[in-house]
Design an enzyme around this catalytic site. Sequence first.
Site, PDB file in Angstrom:
ATOM      1  N   VAL A 103     144.925  30.086  50.784  1.00 60.88           N
ATOM      2  CA  VAL A 103     145.759  30.993  51.577  1.00 60.88           C
ATOM      3  C   VAL A 103     145.143  31.120  52.965  1.00 60.88           C
ATOM      4  O   VAL A 103     143.909  31.251  53.090  1.00 60.88           O
ATOM      5  CB  VAL A 103     145.809  32.407  50.915  1.00 60.88           C
ATOM      6  CG1 VAL A 103     146.793  33.307  51.640  1.00 60.88           C
ATOM      7  CG2 VAL A 103     146.150  32.307  49.434  1.00 60.88           C
ATOM      8  N   ASN A 127     141.575  43.426  44.712  1.00 62.24           N
ATOM      9  CA  ASN A 127     141.749  42.304  45.650  1.00 62.24           C
ATOM     10  C   ASN A 127     140.446  41.900  46.358  1.00 62.24           C
ATOM     11  O   ASN A 127     140.276  40.729  46.690  1.00 62.24           O
ATOM     12  CB  ASN A 127     142.800  42.702  46.694  1.00 62.24           C
ATOM     13  CG  ASN A 127     142.823  41.770  47.877  1.00 62.24           C
ATOM     14  OD1 ASN A 127     143.337  40.661  47.805  1.00 62.24           O
ATOM     15  ND2 ASN A 127     142.227  42.210  48.996  1.00 62.24           N
ATOM     16  N   THR A 136     143.726  32.824  55.327  1.00 65.20           N
ATOM     17  CA  THR A 136     143.089  34.087  55.720  1.00 65.20           C
ATOM     18  C   THR A 136     141.689  33.783  56.272  1.00 65.20           C
ATOM     19  O   THR A 136     141.208  32.653  56.176  1.00 65.20           O
ATOM     20  CB  THR A 136     142.930  35.026  54.506  1.00 65.20           C
ATOM     21  OG1 THR A 136     141.976  34.435  53.612  1.00 65.20           O
ATOM     22  CG2 THR A 136     144.241  35.267  53.786  1.00 65.20           C
ATOM     23  N   TYR A 158     132.088  30.540  43.007  1.00 63.17           N
ATOM     24  CA  TYR A 158     133.395  31.191  43.167  1.00 63.17           C
ATOM     25  C   TYR A 158     134.270  30.918  41.943  1.00 63.17           C
ATOM     26  O   TYR A 158     134.870  31.836  41.384  1.00 63.17           O
ATOM     27  CB  TYR A 158     134.067  30.670  44.439  1.00 63.17           C
ATOM     28  CG  TYR A 158     135.412  31.310  44.738  1.00 63.17           C
ATOM     29  CD1 TYR A 158     135.476  32.579  45.292  1.00 63.17           C
ATOM     30  CD2 TYR A 158     136.606  30.635  44.483  1.00 63.17           C
ATOM     31  CE1 TYR A 158     136.715  33.170  45.574  1.00 63.17           C
ATOM     32  CE2 TYR A 158     137.832  31.209  44.753  1.00 63.17           C
ATOM     33  CZ  TYR A 158     137.880  32.480  45.308  1.00 63.17           C
ATOM     34  OH  TYR A 158     139.098  33.058  45.588  1.00 63.17           O
ATOM     35  N   LYS A 181     135.973  33.567  39.239  1.00 60.73           N
ATOM     36  CA  LYS A 181     137.421  33.687  38.982  1.00 60.73           C
ATOM     37  C   LYS A 181     137.741  33.398  37.515  1.00 60.73           C
ATOM     38  O   LYS A 181     138.702  33.936  36.980  1.00 60.73           O
ATOM     39  CB  LYS A 181     138.205  32.796  39.944  1.00 60.73           C
ATOM     40  CG  LYS A 181     138.113  33.266  41.405  1.00 60.73           C
ATOM     41  CD  LYS A 181     138.617  34.700  41.607  1.00 60.73           C
ATOM     42  CE  LYS A 181     138.505  35.173  43.042  1.00 60.73           C
ATOM     43  NZ  LYS A 181     138.988  36.545  43.260  1.00 60.73           N
ATOM     44  N   VAL A 215     133.207  47.993  46.394  1.00 61.36           N
ATOM     45  CA  VAL A 215     133.603  47.837  44.989  1.00 61.36           C
ATOM     46  C   VAL A 215     132.431  47.556  44.051  1.00 61.36           C
ATOM     47  O   VAL A 215     132.588  47.612  42.831  1.00 61.36           O
ATOM     48  CB  VAL A 215     134.679  46.734  44.815  1.00 61.36           C
ATOM     49  CG1 VAL A 215     135.952  47.077  45.551  1.00 61.36           C
ATOM     50  CG2 VAL A 215     134.154  45.359  45.215  1.00 61.36           C
TER      51      VAL A 215
HETATM   52  N1  LIG Z   1     142.234  33.062  50.824  1.00 60.69           N
HETATM   53  C1  LIG Z   1     142.384  32.261  49.755  1.00 60.69           C
HETATM   54  O1  LIG Z   1     142.533  31.030  49.877  1.00 60.69           O
HETATM   55  C2  LIG Z   1     142.423  32.839  48.366  1.00 60.69           C
HETATM   56  C3  LIG Z   1     142.914  32.036  47.319  1.00 60.69           C
HETATM   57  C4  LIG Z   1     142.929  32.542  46.023  1.00 60.69           C
HETATM   58  C5  LIG Z   1     142.461  33.831  45.782  1.00 60.69           C
HETATM   59  N2  LIG Z   1     142.001  34.584  46.817  1.00 60.69           N
HETATM   60  C6  LIG Z   1     141.488  35.920  46.508  1.00 60.69           C
HETATM   61  O2  LIG Z   1     142.244  36.901  47.189  1.00 60.69           O
HETATM   62  C7  LIG Z   1     141.420  38.035  47.486  1.00 60.69           C
HETATM   63  C8  LIG Z   1     141.554  38.390  48.954  1.00 60.69           C
HETATM   64  O3  LIG Z   1     141.162  37.272  49.713  1.00 60.69           O
HETATM   65  P1  LIG Z   1     141.455  37.117  51.282  1.00 60.69           P
HETATM   66  O4  LIG Z   1     141.766  35.701  51.492  1.00 60.69           O
HETATM   67  O5  LIG Z   1     142.395  38.153  51.750  1.00 60.69           O
HETATM   68  O6  LIG Z   1     139.981  37.380  51.844  1.00 60.69           O
HETATM   69  P2  LIG Z   1     139.467  38.038  53.208  1.00 60.69           P
HETATM   70  O7  LIG Z   1     138.066  37.567  53.355  1.00 60.69           O
HETATM   71  O8  LIG Z   1     140.413  37.795  54.309  1.00 60.69           O
HETATM   72  O9  LIG Z   1     139.478  39.598  52.855  1.00 60.69           O
HETATM   73  C9  LIG Z   1     138.646  40.108  51.848  1.00 60.69           C
HETATM   74  C10 LIG Z   1     138.492  41.599  52.058  1.00 60.69           C
HETATM   75  O10 LIG Z   1     137.612  42.079  51.026  1.00 60.69           O
HETATM   76  C11 LIG Z   1     136.716  43.003  51.626  1.00 60.69           C
HETATM   77  N3  LIG Z   1     135.482  43.131  50.859  1.00 60.69           N
HETATM   78  C12 LIG Z   1     134.479  42.225  50.736  1.00 60.69           C
HETATM   79  N4  LIG Z   1     133.487  42.748  50.018  1.00 60.69           N
HETATM   80  C13 LIG Z   1     133.874  44.000  49.654  1.00 60.69           C
HETATM   81  C14 LIG Z   1     133.274  45.035  48.909  1.00 60.69           C
HETATM   82  N5  LIG Z   1     132.046  44.904  48.389  1.00 60.69           N
HETATM   83  N6  LIG Z   1     133.966  46.182  48.724  1.00 60.69           N
HETATM   84  C15 LIG Z   1     135.195  46.327  49.263  1.00 60.69           C
HETATM   85  N7  LIG Z   1     135.811  45.391  50.003  1.00 60.69           N
HETATM   86  C16 LIG Z   1     135.146  44.240  50.201  1.00 60.69           C
HETATM   87  C17 LIG Z   1     136.460  42.450  53.024  1.00 60.69           C
HETATM   88  O11 LIG Z   1     135.956  43.472  53.883  1.00 60.69           O
HETATM   89  C18 LIG Z   1     137.844  41.951  53.413  1.00 60.69           C
HETATM   90  O12 LIG Z   1     138.607  42.942  54.058  1.00 60.69           O
HETATM   91  C19 LIG Z   1     140.013  37.650  47.046  1.00 60.69           C
HETATM   92  O13 LIG Z   1     139.753  38.182  45.767  1.00 60.69           O
HETATM   93  C20 LIG Z   1     140.062  36.140  46.981  1.00 60.69           C
HETATM   94  O14 LIG Z   1     139.102  35.605  46.095  1.00 60.69           O
HETATM   95  C21 LIG Z   1     141.980  34.132  48.099  1.00 60.69           C
END
Ligand SMILES: NC(=O)c1ccc[n+]([C@@H]2O[C@H](COP(=O)([O-])OP(=O)(O)OC[C@H]3O[C@@H](n4cnc5c(N)ncnc54)[C@H](O)[C@@H]3O)[C@@H](O)[C@H]2O)c1
Length: 271
Positions: A184, A86, A186, A151, A155, A59
């Site tokens: 979350v 995402n 993950t 971070y 956001k 991205v």
């Molecule tokens: N997990 C949490 O607690 C949480 C809370 C609030 C918001 N979020 C947001 O939700 C979104 C997803 O988070 P998640 O928990 O599923 O994370 P995750 O780390 O499990 O997955 C993130 C995905 O993004 C991909 N990614 C990273 N860099 C990339 C790039 N340059 N191009 C394309 N893909 C790329 C990774 O390969 C991975 O598959 C993020 O934006 C995160 O900030 C997560």
Amino acid sequence: MTAAGPDAPTVLITGAGRGIGEATARRFADAGYLVGAYDLEPCAWAAGDDRVVTGSLDVTEPAAWESALTDFTVRTGGILDVLVNNAGLLYGTPFMDASYAKDSALVDVNVKGVLYGCRAAFPFLEKASAPTVVNLCSSSAIYGQAEMATYSATKFAVRGITEALDLEWGPLGIRVCSVWPLYVSTEMLESVNTAGMRNMGVNLTEGEVADEVLDLAEQTRRTSGGVLGRIRAMLGREVHRPVGKQATAMYLSSQVAPSRLVRLSNKRLTS
Ligand SMILES: NC(=O)c1ccc[n+]([C@@H]2O[C@H](COP(=O)([O-])OP(=O)(O)OC[C@H]3O[C@@H](n4cnc5c(N)ncnc54)[C@H](O)[C@@H]3O)[C@@H](O)[C@H]2O)c1
């Protein structure tokens, strides 16, 4: 698994290889969408599922966006109904334990990735009848989080992009909104051990976030079209949606409480 029909709505999701992105892609596929699931690596979980088109997308690269969107929309008549920005990175450490390189990586993926995605997808969204962009924001855009300064900053930027494009693209019929989960369960959190996370716990699943992303897109489809649709759009559709009880309580209280109180409650929760 039934293949998406010829008139199926379409969605492109970034970072769909795992976590919230994968769960969201599965939800949209189950709801009858043709799904474009893109990540740095192809999304192995979708192998053999003809409801899902997979591909590689970094991205942070505008050219990669152009190529992924061409690859996907060649199957959709040049139309994209939903974009889910995402993909994201998180480093949760005291600020000085990180590095210039980590600051840069977070800004590149979390901020530039969303800007580039919106810019590249616009010509395809513009052709859809009820287009929606859903950006993955976070509760850390309510108030800056200790040990997550970079971070949080990214956001807050996602919050700003969402609000600005909601105003700018709303009159063009494109809804731009965001979801705000707290922690979350993950892989993103595997190396994180901040005081905020310990105090508040990890109480959300990726499926719960995916449900809200799908609901926002479906809400746009239900409330678009005609004069009534435009009135509903003005009155009844939120720009930001907190996910889960904790995030909702934090978000709503931040809307009404004086800023000193918001700071105090965040200080107590994150230190
Ligand atoms: N997990 C949490 O607690 C949480 C809370 C609030 C918001 N979020 C947001 O939700 C979104 C997803 O988070 P998640 O928990 O599923 O994370 P995750 O780390 O499990 O997955 C993130 C995905 O993004 C991909 N990614 C990273 N860099 C990339 C790039 N340059 N191009 C394309 N893909 C790329 C990774 O390969 C991975 O598959 C993020 O934006 C995160 O900030 C997560």
